[in-house]
Structures are given as structure tokens and as C-alpha cells.
Design an enzyme around this catalytic site. Structure first.
Site, mmCIF file in Angstrom:
data_model
loop_
_atom_site.group_PDB
_atom_site.id
_atom_site.type_symbol
_atom_site.label_atom_id
_atom_site.label_comp_id
_atom_site.label_asym_id
_atom_site.label_seq_id
_atom_site.Cartn_x
_atom_site.Cartn_y
_atom_site.Cartn_z
ATOM 1 N N LYS A 61 0.846 -1.193 0.000
ATOM 2 C CA LYS A 61 0.000 0.000 0.000
ATOM 3 C C LYS A 61 0.882 1.245 0.000
ATOM 4 C CE LYS A 61 -3.877 1.734 2.839
ATOM 5 N NZ LYS A 61 -4.660 1.488 4.072
ATOM 6 N N LEU A 106 -6.712 8.293 3.574
ATOM 7 C CA LEU A 106 -6.900 6.886 3.991
ATOM 8 C C LEU A 106 -8.240 6.637 4.678
ATOM 9 C CD1 LEU A 106 -3.380 6.229 5.641
ATOM 10 C CD2 LEU A 106 -4.010 5.936 3.231
ATOM 11 N N SER A 165 -9.403 1.326 2.854
ATOM 12 C CA SER A 165 -8.464 2.131 2.119
ATOM 13 C C SER A 165 -7.354 1.347 1.438
ATOM 14 C CB SER A 165 -7.857 3.164 3.063
ATOM 15 O OG SER A 165 -7.053 2.549 4.042
ATOM 16 N N ILE A 182 -7.504 0.818 10.156
ATOM 17 C CA ILE A 182 -7.840 1.558 11.383
ATOM 18 C C ILE A 182 -9.344 1.519 11.633
ATOM 19 C CG2 ILE A 182 -8.171 3.856 10.388
ATOM 20 C CD1 ILE A 182 -6.658 5.012 12.787
ATOM 21 N N GLY A 183 -10.100 1.136 10.599
ATOM 22 C CA GLY A 183 -11.548 1.066 10.773
ATOM 23 C C GLY A 183 -12.149 -0.032 9.883
ATOM 24 N N GLY A 184 -11.265 -0.756 9.182
ATOM 25 C CA GLY A 184 -11.729 -1.806 8.279
ATOM 26 C C GLY A 184 -10.940 -1.838 6.975
ATOM 27 N N SER A 185 -9.865 -1.057 6.915
ATOM 28 C CA SER A 185 -9.180 -0.797 5.642
ATOM 29 C C SER A 185 -8.409 -1.953 5.033
ATOM 30 C CB SER A 185 -8.249 0.417 5.795
ATOM 31 O OG SER A 185 -8.993 1.611 5.789
#
Lengths: 556, 556
Positions: free
Chosen positions: A135, A193, A219, A240-243
Site C-alpha cells: 500500500k 486513507l 483504504s 484503522i476502521g476496516g481498511s
């Protein structure tokens, strides 16, 4: 006369430079059929026409299979690197999934690996000759990191005079090289992101290669799209939240979100760096569970805790792997040895029909195996404490104006020290509550232990229509808990069976809008996945269970 | 007419209530000689007169020795509890080290343990019948937690209507009970916890029992004083800037500051709860290294990571303990197998003559053993980000006005989210720098490994004169790094040898003031200790090394 703002011009130049980095012989000259004519470009129906049989053989072998060949000298690092560079180049032309291309450096590295093998008759490390994609948050010598910001072009994280520009490498990059991996490209991200789709002014929009009407997710969207097109056998994203999980699910991949502290984040670019209420974590994505495990385990063998102050001294724990395998074995004669909870919705949103069907498929698989099942969840968030200032600073470098929905803070959400401390306490209280809930399931499972894992959706939809991603509720609770989660691909949306229910009862407005967004025709063919959630630091156990469950779903 | 503010009256009432909780027969009726006549009240010169030979035998056995007797049924839990209750009562009358006394509950618990042993012929757990003291941050059923705030009297952490008042127990308390420990008292703290001495309006001032001209240190000062007086065989304090290590050093004790995540903080009261740039950690203090290890290892056996979301899944690692013991064994024939760095000053302050002599004693010991030596350090801080708001809120509950130097923030030091994030980044960068420095010592040690530990002072002085503690520079760098540190007692200040140097060169004003504060006469007899600092999560290794080095110092 050109009246567009300079940042648009700069973005277009960078976009063209990425394409120009593709060797002439790998360019697709014929027009690419539009999504209306050909949704899925991942397989024999389309991308194979540009590849030799040998290239197809190599690129359709999974990461573990590749390393079996490269670490034993059967395949050279150069031929493997060339095949993946070629296929990655095709992938980028099809769905705009790359931010940086450095194929020449990759071939040079591969040659060195081959020379090493020829001389020493042994591999450099367990990833000897394995191409690994990254990434665009990881710094690699000789190439830029823009993270989608126009203002980061020609800089080091926005700082023009920083001596690390073009020189510095992130800790994970150093470790991957030490393991023998070949680095050759960096993949697209949504700017900041903070989004579940992948769009920025440089690459514009990364499409889902399995269904080009839809997003590849985010992301780590470029990773998802590239690996789905087999332009990479595996790579590293961040979550960080599902990326990691969202693009893994949207592209029919396995993906691991480990607990924080296992894979070294040291020296990677990030948004809102230093925000430590909820930490972003790095994890691998790949088409097979065993390849995700290979990448994860290989990094741990580098003892990142001696190089990253936030890494925890937890090597790969063979004893836990063996215990889990023993549980699986025992469960063949006594199925009650394993138990899982299944969560069909999160109390706010119900998943679309294809995702609900995927969950039922997993439940049926677990029932067939005799493993038990339950239900629950909740959620929370904390990425807006800086009031969006970090993003404003970096947009300000170029003056660019974001045109996509981003999960960043508003000025009025800015928090002070005492408020952040209160948020940290609230998070800890939620973690404690959930921990005790998990502990309490020991009284329900019949195994004498709490549930071994929780199965739930990754997102309400199977991939998502552009601009349609606005609900991280199925993934972000795992980040708040800092739990382990492995995405398991299950099936594909099928318009003939996944019909919208006539039922018009909704949890609320979000649920109503989500259900209204389902279109069986558009979603047809989109990947469906679930996540297997385990407690904190249970990566060894969850990877073994995910491989088991994934295999049983295919056998089912 | 009483013109003092109400909070002074309330504080005096609580002070009296603590004394009233001491049974009549344990009260000291004769006047206690002033410090000018009798500095040291810890041993046969004074405190023994109030105790029976059996009580002396029990209370002068260390924690490990006690558990050997209680877990095998040789000593009853009741006789051990009574002996320590008695001696703790004496200790409090001598140096004001207790906030809460609950001897009756302790005896009842001890009776239950004895009944359990009589019935099952086995102990409840490894701490069966061991009295354990607790800093007044831990909630114990049936007693208050004031943490020195008058405004917390009759409340749960300042909240009057909180149903947890008098009912709730901290996770560590639950685990200690499960291990068989007997809880009987809570020890004094400086109000706000942010001080290196122990003073508040309730207990007023806790003196150093080894030299009653001096402070017992802080913030776990009551623990230090009580254990030095053998009113407790071991207890738990907390450390965010040195608060376990300073009182351990000032009272000639071993004390462990583990890395965060090993001992569960869940459910303990705290200052600035939720501040997570630098986390406060819990650790044990005891007169012997093996007793510190016993307490630490026992808690880990309770698997705190299933009960505290911030605890890390790291059981006691026998393999590391064995490896370290093997290193020590090997070093007997090949002394270069171990290597240590020694830091004589931190570039800002030079330790007083007794402390400098202690460091030289340790260096000579290591040299005698053939282990190598080096040097370094730096520091940092981050407890002021809330601008002192947390403390103001809790002082505000009663209106009390603090009268001692506290390391809390000023209004103008208040930080917002972006500034806190920048602080977190700065901390991480410092950690990374130090990590690489530590790694780089591998080229100097000759062992093929980086140094095994760093030896340095705990504070510039051997204990400290009242109001004189203002430099956490020797301890706080360990908190920033989140490293392991074990305090090792070495010797006592001796006015005949520890003369102030005639040298008048100073690092700067702080150093000049520190040196000016040394008075060989006043400090005579004060304990001198060093800390052995290891990397993050190296508790197993450091505890074994501390025991080894401590024993060799005594042999030297």
C-alpha cells in the site's frame, strides 16, 4: 488556455508518469471493454489473453506455492518477478490500482537473489523471490510516497527539504527485503486513507476487477484490486476502521487485521500520526489463508520488537497453532470442541441479501461440522478528534479539494487533552464490557471455553457502488477492541437468488438507506466474505481456524 | 470557635478514624522518640520491643519464605495475618503510612483460608495466606479509596451516588484473592499521585522509617515505608514517572516497574485516567528479589489479559527465565557472557555522594564478575497535557488547597488533539532512537548481543529531605521508553565516607541546587539503591539478573 488549478495538472502528470513506467510491450493497445460489456476482468475471460501460459502458471500460484518453488531453486526470482510485473501492469491499466511502479529495481533485486541462491544453494529467507505489493504508505528507496496527496509529490510526507525523500525505507520494507521478498509496486489508496473506497486526484478511482460497476473497497483498495487480478500474490495494507478487511472482502481475498503491535508500523506514512486512541495496524492480504499466514509469520521471524518501539515481543506461537490444529482434529470426532458466534446484523444495519446468504452459508457449514453458534455486537469511533486538521494541512500543501466522502473530522469535533482522555476511558470501558461478554459465553458453548470466534459481515454490501460506502460499523468495532480478524471469502452475489426482501421493516434511517441501495442486477457477481473475529493477539488461532472454515465452505 | 475550612476538619476526622481502627492493645502509648534521638525505627533498636518473638519471626520472613510455610500448612493464615496487622499498626503510628485499615476483614479471610486448607489439604493458590499491602489506588470491598483527596471521602472516585462505592473491587484485588493473598491495609500516597514524596491532608506526611529526617519517597510512599518496617512482606504500587522505584530505593527494597500491559490496571483509581501517552503501570515492592518475582509471577498466572483489555497476553516465560539463568551460569566460567552499561549521571544532574558510591559498588561488583560496562541516557515528560484540570476537578470536590510540590500541569500547558498526537510521535521517535542506540551496543559488548541491562541511579539523593524532591529525570525516561526496571538496594549513606566533593563544576542550575542540597549529616543512614533497566517486556530476564546482582553485591 489551461484554466484548471495547478494541483489538477500535477495530478494528471503523475497519473501519466505511472502509466509511462509500464514497458511498451506490456501496454494494452486495444480498447478495454466497458463494465457494461464485461464486468469481471480477472480471469480467462479477459486478462489471460495478454499472458503466456508460463506467466499464467506463475501468477496463479499462491504465495506459499511460489516460495516452495523459489526457495528450492525450481523457479528463479527473475522469472517470477517478471510475470508479476507484467500482470500488475495489466491490472493497473484495467482498474487504476497502482501509485508507484518500480519494475526495473525489482528485476535487479531478483537477479541478486538468484545470484545468492546460485552461490549459496539456499534462499535468503522464507520469502526468497516472492513479489510482495505494498500500500502507498510504505517508503521504498527510489520512489515516492504520495498517499494520494498531490501536495506530497516530490516531498517526504509533505516536507520538501526532508533528506529522507527517496532514501528512507519503512521498517516493514527493510524486513521484507531481509526475508527475500521482491518489491515492485505500491498500490492505490483513498486520499487521507479515511474511506471505504479508493479515490484520489492522482489515480482517480480504483474499480473492482470482479465487478467493474463497483468499488474495490478501501483504504487498502489498490492492494485488493491488484491481488484479485493476480498482479500480486500477496501484499500489505493497513486497517484503522476496516481498511484491510473491506478490500479483502470486496475482492474475494483473505485478509488479516492483527492486533496492534504485531507487524511493525515504524517508519510508515500515516494519517493523523500520533493519534493513539485507536491505532492503525498493518496486515497481509492474499488469495489463500496459508499465504496470509506465510506473510504474517515471516515478518514476525524478523523480531520487529527490536526495531519498532510499538511492536510487542510476541513471536509466532507454534504452541497455539498446534493447540488449534489439535482442537480441529478433535472436533472431527467430537464437534462440540469448537464453537462460534454468528452475528447477522449489528443492531443498526442489516446486510444486503448476498451478504446475508454468505453468513447463512457459513452457519450451515459450521452446523454441518457440529460447531455451535450464538450472536452479538456494538460499535464506536474516534478518528475525528483532530477536527480534520491533519487532512487540512496536507490538502493545503497543494490546494487540492477532496471530491469524495471521507471519514475525517469537522472543526467542531476537535478535542482537548481531557476530552481525549475521556474518550480513552470510554474505549477501555467498552473493551472491558465486550471482554466480559465474551468470557460469559463459556456458559453457553458447552466446550468449557468461551466461543472460539465470532462470525460477522465485513460490510452491509458485497463490494459497493461508487460513493455508496458509508458504514464502517461492521469493521470498526474490531479496531476499538483491538481484536484479531481474518476475512474469509465465501461466495459471489447472484441476482437469481439474492433478491431484495419484500419486508419493509428497518432498524432506522441508515438501515433503510442501505437496503434501498441494494440492486440485484448491479451487484451480480460481487464477492461475498465474512470475518472471523478472535480476541486480542489471537492471530495464530484465527489464521488456523480461518483456513479450516474456508476449506470447509468450499467442501460444503 | 473553629475557623479552619471544612476540608481540614474532614481530613482530621479521617486521620483520627484511621488511628481508631487500630485495636487498643496495638497502640503505642509511650511517646515515640523524635528523629533527632532515633532516626531508624525499623529494627531491633526500636520496633521489636512491641512484638513477640513469634511475631518477629513471621514478619521478618520474606514473602517467598512465608508462602513456603503457609502453602504447606506449617503456618496458619491467621497467625501470619495477625502478626502483620500488628506490625502494620505499629508502622502507621511511627510514620503515618496507612490510608485504610481493615484487619477484621483480613482475619476473617485468613480463617476461611485455614478452613480451606484443613478441608482440602492444599492451598487456594501460590499466595495462600500471604498478607499483601496495596497502595490506596486499589478498590477493596468495604473500605474507601481516597487517594489522598478529601473530596473523595464517602464517594467512589469523587462520585457520591456511585453504586460501586464500598462494593467494587479492582481486577488486581480480585486476582490476589483468587491467589490466596490476605488483604488488610491500603497505604499512603501523595494527593494527585504526582510527587516523589508522600503528603496529603489526611495522613499529612509519611516519613522514611530508616531515617525519619527524610521522606519515604512517592508516590507509592506508604508501600515503601510499610514494607521497610516489615509491616508488609510485599505490596503493589504504581509508577508513571518513578513512583514504584523511588520509594523502593528510598526504603532499601526491591521494586519492579514492568512494561505496561503485564499487571492489570483495570478498575484501579488513577490520576488523569485515560491519558495514554505514558501509561501508569502497577508493580510489586518487597525486601527480596525473589519475593518481587513471586508476586509478579503469581498475578500473571491469573491470565489478566482475559480480564483487562490493556493487558498483554504474555504469561511468565519460563524459557526466558531459564535462558537467563543459563547465561549467569555460563558467565561464571566465561564472564564476558553478560554485559551491562552504567550511567553515572544523566547529563543534567549528578547523584549525591552516597548514590555515586552505590553505583561504584555495583560497577566493582560487575567488574569482579567480569561483566563489561558502558554509558548513556536522555529524558522527556507528558503529564501536564491536561493543564492540571484533572487535579483541579478533584481538589474542587472539597475545596482543599494542596500545600506540597506536585508534578501536575499548569493551565497554559493544556494541549489539544493535534498537539497530543505530536507528543505521541515525539515519544515514539525518542523510543526508536533509544532502541537503535541499545541495538548498537552489540558492537561494543563482546557478547554478540546488546547490553543485558543498564545500571543507573533512581534519584540524585539517597531518600530526600522534605520538600526536596524535584527531579524525576533518573526514572521518567524508563516510563517514556516503557522499559522494565528493577530497583536493587545496595548500601546506606555513611557520613564518614560520603563527603561532598570540593569540585564546584556543575551541569547547570538544577545540578548546582541538587549538589547544594546534600548534607552528609542529615542523609547519614539513608538507603542507597540503583535500578537495573532492561528493554520492554524483559521482566523475566531483569528479575533474574537483579537477584543475581543483588546477591553478588552482598557477597562483594
Amino acid at each position: 488556455m489551461d484554466t484548471q488549478p495547478e494541483w489538477r495538472t500535477l495530478a494528471a502528470e503523475k497519473r501519466q508518469a505511472i502509466l509511462d513506467a509500464i514497458p511498451q510491450q506490456w501496454r494494452i493497445d486495444a480498447p478495454i471493454p466497458p463494465a457494461e460489456e464485461l464486468r469481471d476482468v480477472t480471469g480467462s475471460n479477459y486478462i489471460h489473453q495478454f499472458l503466456t501460459p508460463r506467466e499464467i502458471e506463475i501468477t496463479e500460484t499462491d504465495a506459499l506455492g511460489i516460495t516452495e518453488q523459489t526457495t528450492s531453486g525450481n523457479w528463479t526470482a527473475v522469472e517470477v518477478a517478471e510475470a508479476f510485473c507484467h500482470r500488475a501492469a495489466l491490472a493497473h491499466q484495467l482498474v487504476a490500482c497502482l501509485h508507484e511502479i518500480f519494475f526495473d529495481a525489482a528485476i535487479e533485486d531478483a537477479k541478486r537473489l538468484d545470484a545468492y541462491y546460485a552461490k549459496h544453494r539456499k534462499p535468503v529467507g522464507p520469502l526468497h523471490g516472492l513479489p510482495v505489493s505494498l500500500k502507498d504508505q510504505f517508503h521504498v528507496k527510489g520512489v515516492e510516497t504520495t498517499m494520494g496527496y498531490v501536495g506530497w509529490m516530490g516531498t517526504f510526507q509533505g516536507r520538501r527539504d526532508d533528506l529522507r525523500r527517496g532514501e528512507f525505507e519503512s521498517e516493514l520494507v527493510r524486513e521484507l527485503r531481509a526475508l527475500g521478498a521482491v518489491l515492485y509496486c505500491k498500490t492505490s489508496v483513498p486520499v487521507t486513507l479515511m474511506a471505504g473506497e479508493t479515490a484520489n486526484h492522482i489515480i482517480q478511482y480504483t474499480w473492482n476487477p470482479k465487478n467493474r460497476h463497483l468499488s474495490c473497497g478501501g483504504s487498502s483498495g489498490g492492494e485488493g484490486a491488484l491481488i484479485a487480478l493476480k498482479g500480486s500474490p500477496g501484499g500489505f495494507g493497513t486497517d484503522i476502521g476496516g481498511s484491510i478487511r473491506i478490500p479483502a472482502a470486496f475482492n474475494f481475498l483473505y485478509g488479516l487485521r492483527p492486533s496492534s503491535g504485531r507487524i511493525p508500523y515504524q517508519g510508515a506514512a500515516n494519517s493523523m500520526d500520533g493519534q493513539n486512541t485507536i491505532l492503525s495496524v498493518i496486515g497481509p492480504l492474499a488469495p489463500t489463508a496459508r499465504s496470509v499466514k506465510l506473510l504474517f509469520k515471516a515478518v514476525l521471524s524478523q523480531r520487529p520488537w527490536y526495531h519498532d518501539p510499538l511492536a510487542v515481543e510476541l513471536p509466532w506461537r507454534d504452541d497455539i497453532e498446534q493447540e488449534t490444529r489439535a482442537l480441529i482434529e478433535e472436533s472431527k470426532s467430537d464437534p462440540t470442541k469448537l464453537s462460534f458466534a454468528i452475528m447477522y446484523h449489528n443492531g443498526l444495519t442489516r446486510p444486503h441479501p448476498p451478504v446475508a446468504r454468505g453468513l447463512r452459508m457459513v452457519e450451515r457449514t459450521l452446523e454441518r461440522l457440529g460447531h455451535k453458534a450464538n450472536a452479538d455486537l456494538q460499535q464506536s469511533k474516534a478518528f475525528t478528534a483532530d477536527g480534520g486538521e491533519d487532512a487540512r494541512i496536507h490538502f493545503g500543501l497543494s490546494g487540492e479539494v477532496p471530491e469524495w466522502p471521507l471519514l475525517i473530522g469537522r472543526e467542531d469535533q476537535k478535542k482537548n487533552a481531557l476530552e481525549i482522555a475521556a474518550l480513552n476511558v470510554k474505549k477501555r470501558e467498552y473493551q472491558k464490557l465486550y471482554m466480559e461478554y465474551w468470557n460469559s459465553t463459556a456458559e453457553l458453548t458447552g466446550t468449557g471455553r468461551p466461543v472460539d470466534g465470532l462470525i460477522c459481515a465485513v460490510a452491509p454490501s458485497a463490494a459497493v457502488t461508487p460513493g455508496g460506502f458509508n458504514d464502517v460499523g461492521f469493521t470498526s468495532f474490531v479496531n476499538v477492541l483491538d481484536y484479531t480478524s481474518v476475512v474469509i471469502p465465501v461466495t459471489y452475489a447472484d441476482k437469481t437468488v439474492d433478491v431484495a426482501p419484500s419486508n419493509n421493516e428497518f432498524f432506522g434511517e441508515v438501515d433503510r438507506r442501505t437496503q434501498a441501495g441494494y440492486d440485484a442486477e448491479i451487484y451480480d457477481g460481487a464477492p461475498v466474505a465474512v470475518q472471523l473475529v478472535g480476541r486480542r493477539f489471537q492471530e495464530e488461532k484465527m489464521l488456523v481456524l480461518a483456513e479450516h472454515i474456508g476449506a470447509e465452505i468450499r467442501n460444503g
